[in-house]
Write a protein that holds these residues in place. Structure first.
Motif, PDB file in Angstrom:
ATOM      1  N   ASP A  87      47.604  85.833  17.118  1.00  0.00           N
ATOM      2  CA  ASP A  87      47.795  84.465  17.618  1.00  0.00           C
ATOM      3  C   ASP A  87      47.097  84.213  18.953  1.00  0.00           C
ATOM      4  O   ASP A  87      47.007  83.060  19.387  1.00  0.00           O
ATOM      5  N   LEU A 102      56.714  76.557  14.841  1.00  0.00           N
ATOM      6  CA  LEU A 102      56.060  76.216  13.585  1.00  0.00           C
ATOM      7  C   LEU A 102      56.749  75.008  12.968  1.00  0.00           C
ATOM      8  O   LEU A 102      57.980  74.917  12.974  1.00  0.00           O
ATOM      9  N   ASP A 139      56.469  73.032   9.245  1.00  0.00           N
ATOM     10  CA  ASP A 139      55.868  73.164   7.909  1.00  0.00           C
ATOM     11  C   ASP A 139      54.944  74.371   7.850  1.00  0.00           C
ATOM     12  O   ASP A 139      53.874  74.329   7.228  1.00  0.00           O
ATOM     13  N   GLY A 140      55.330  75.445   8.530  1.00  0.00           N
ATOM     14  CA  GLY A 140      54.570  76.686   8.515  1.00  0.00           C
ATOM     15  C   GLY A 140      53.360  76.716   9.425  1.00  0.00           C
ATOM     16  O   GLY A 140      52.706  77.747   9.542  1.00  0.00           O
ATOM     17  N   GLU A 141      53.048  75.606  10.090  1.00  0.00           N
ATOM     18  CA  GLU A 141      51.870  75.526  10.952  1.00  0.00           C
ATOM     19  C   GLU A 141      52.269  75.600  12.429  1.00  0.00           C
ATOM     20  O   GLU A 141      53.167  74.870  12.866  1.00  0.00           O
ATOM     21  N   PHE A 170      52.367  74.853  16.297  1.00  0.00           N
ATOM     22  CA  PHE A 170      52.059  73.671  17.109  1.00  0.00           C
ATOM     23  C   PHE A 170      52.313  73.903  18.586  1.00  0.00           C
ATOM     24  O   PHE A 170      51.842  73.157  19.431  1.00  0.00           O
ATOM     25  N   GLU A 211      49.045  71.626  20.054  1.00  0.00           N
ATOM     26  CA  GLU A 211      48.337  70.760  19.103  1.00  0.00           C
ATOM     27  C   GLU A 211      48.554  69.306  19.510  1.00  0.00           C
ATOM     28  O   GLU A 211      49.687  68.817  19.458  1.00  0.00           O
TER      29      GLU A 211
END
Length: 180
Positions: free
Chosen positions: A15, A61, A63-65, A67, A104
């Motif tokens: 990461d 995270l 929805d699995g993404e 941010f 993000e």
């Protein structure tokens, strides 16, 4: 409308390039003083990934993404932070601290930061059963940050002068408190 679902995942070495990109993002760089160079990110976050630094760092995270990033630590493990905050307010024994960023840009303004903060506070209390407080100092000018703390359940605890992350900012800070 309820809070968005946010999951916390421990930071991994894979990461670190993402963290480097986030730290270079203009709004993050405005309030977060870490150097975004890859070697600086490795030096700052590698010890946490390796488990040699007691600070816990998580990616937020949705929805699995990923941010955002949030850190949870004990003031007892960070003597400089403890000393500085102690000049502004009482730091209860066992108190935890958090730092966070939304990396993000399209994740801002959607409640994800508030949900990430709430999840990290809950995780901190679960991991540290002797901690009854989480204290968070934020530059007074970073209104979006301290409003997210309030939406997550914190109360205004104190205010005073602390060294700003950005030398261009005034030293005025507000401290918010979560209680177990």
């Amino acid at each position: 409308m309820g809070s968005p679902d946010v999951e916390l995942r421990p930071l991994s070495r894979a990461d670190l390039p993402l963290v480097s990109r986030w730290l270079a993002e203009p709004l993050v760089a405005r309030w977060w003083a870490d150097d975004p160079a890859p070697e600086a990110v490795e030096a700052e976050y590698g010890p946490t990934v390796d488990g040699t630094d007691p600070t816990r760092v998580y990616l937020g995270l949705s929805d699995g993404e990923p941010f955002g990033l949030i850190q949870v630590w004990r003031f007892a493990d960070e003597p400089d932070s403890y000393a500085e905050l102690s000049r502004v307010c009482h730091v209860p024994p066992g108190a935890l601290g958090i730092d966070y960023l939304i990396g993000e840009p399209d994740a801002r303004g959607r409640g994800l930061g508030t949900a990430m903060i709430a999840a990290a506070v809950a995780r901190g209390f679960a991991d540290h059963p002797d901690a009854d407080d989480v204290l968070v100092a934020v530059a007074l000018g970073n209104e979006a940050s301290w409003r997210a703390l309030r939406r997550a359940g914190a109360v205004w605890y104190a205010e005073g002068e602390m060294a700003p992350d950005n030398p261009a900012d005034p030293p005025d800070h507000v401290v918010h408190r979560f209680r177990r």
